[in-house]
Design a protein around this motif. Structure first.
Motif, PDB file in Angstrom:
ATOM      1  N   SER A 215       1.049  -1.328  -0.015  1.00  0.00           N
ATOM      2  CA  SER A 215       0.091   0.110   0.199  1.00  0.00           C
ATOM      3  C   SER A 215       1.105   1.430  -0.371  1.00  0.00           C
ATOM      4  O   SER A 215       2.072   1.670   0.873  1.00  0.00           O
ATOM      5  CB  SER A 215      -1.106  -0.177   1.085  1.00  0.00           C
ATOM      6  N   PHE A 216       0.278   2.486  -0.532  1.00  0.00           N
ATOM      7  CA  PHE A 216       1.360   3.740  -0.683  1.00  0.00           C
ATOM      8  C   PHE A 216       1.456   4.062   1.054  1.00  0.00           C
ATOM      9  O   PHE A 216       2.601   4.934   1.361  1.00  0.00           O
ATOM     10  CB  PHE A 216       0.203   4.914  -1.339  1.00  0.00           C
TER      11      PHE A 216
ATOM     12  N   SER B 227       0.806   9.473  -6.984  1.00  0.00           N
ATOM     13  CA  SER B 227       0.379   9.442  -6.249  1.00  0.00           C
ATOM     14  C   SER B 227       0.766  11.017  -5.501  1.00  0.00           C
ATOM     15  O   SER B 227       1.480  11.120  -4.779  1.00  0.00           O
ATOM     16  CB  SER B 227       0.102   8.426  -4.581  1.00  0.00           C
ATOM     17  N   GLN B 228       0.137  12.063  -5.191  1.00  0.00           N
ATOM     18  CA  GLN B 228       0.243  13.255  -4.560  1.00  0.00           C
ATOM     19  C   GLN B 228       0.857  13.176  -3.438  1.00  0.00           C
ATOM     20  O   GLN B 228       1.627  13.575  -3.190  1.00  0.00           O
ATOM     21  CB  GLN B 228      -0.651  14.445  -4.454  1.00  0.00           C
TER      22      GLN B 228
ATOM     23  N   SER C 174       3.834   6.825  -9.185  1.00  0.00           N
ATOM     24  CA  SER C 174       4.736   7.136  -8.071  1.00  0.00           C
ATOM     25  C   SER C 174       5.938   6.101  -7.413  1.00  0.00           C
ATOM     26  O   SER C 174       5.364   5.441  -6.955  1.00  0.00           O
ATOM     27  CB  SER C 174       3.956   7.921  -6.755  1.00  0.00           C
TER      28      SER C 174
END
Length: 107
Positions: A6-7, A36-37, A68
């Motif tokens: 997961s991020f 993903s910012q 990202s």
């Protein structure tokens, strides 16, 4: 390995590295996903804390800026070359790639 993650866990690892860094540090992230910012912000925050994040450009033959952490402005993004010093067919590319390095059929 090749597996799910997961991020949120990636961000936690990036932030832990920044908190643990006593001076100047380097982290290596050979992973990627969609843009993903939050991940990009974590990379930039770590950089402000003294951590240079060296990241894979990606293996999707797409613009690295659309992934990202490869697209994070303050990441040092590395693409792959082959034994002819040409971009590997799978390597992501674009203005977010800072350097290319041997990654395919190098022996």
């Amino acid at each position: 390995g090749n597996g799910p993650g997961s991020f949120a866990n990636v961000i936690a690892g990036i932030l832990w590295t920044a908190e643990d860094c006593q001076s100047k540090c380097v982290s290596n992230l050979s992973l990627g996903g969609g843009a993903s910012q939050a991940v990009n912000d974590a990379i930039d925050s770590a950089y402000a804390g003294g951590v240079l994040s060296v990241v894979a450009a990606g293996n999707s033959n797409n613009d690295a800026c659309n992934a990202s952490p490869a697209g994070a402005p303050l990441a040092f993004t590395v693409g792959s070359t082959d034994n002819r010093d040409s971009r590997s067919s799978f390597s992501s590319f674009g203005c977010c790639v800072d350097i290319y390095a041997p990654g395919t059929s190098i022996l």
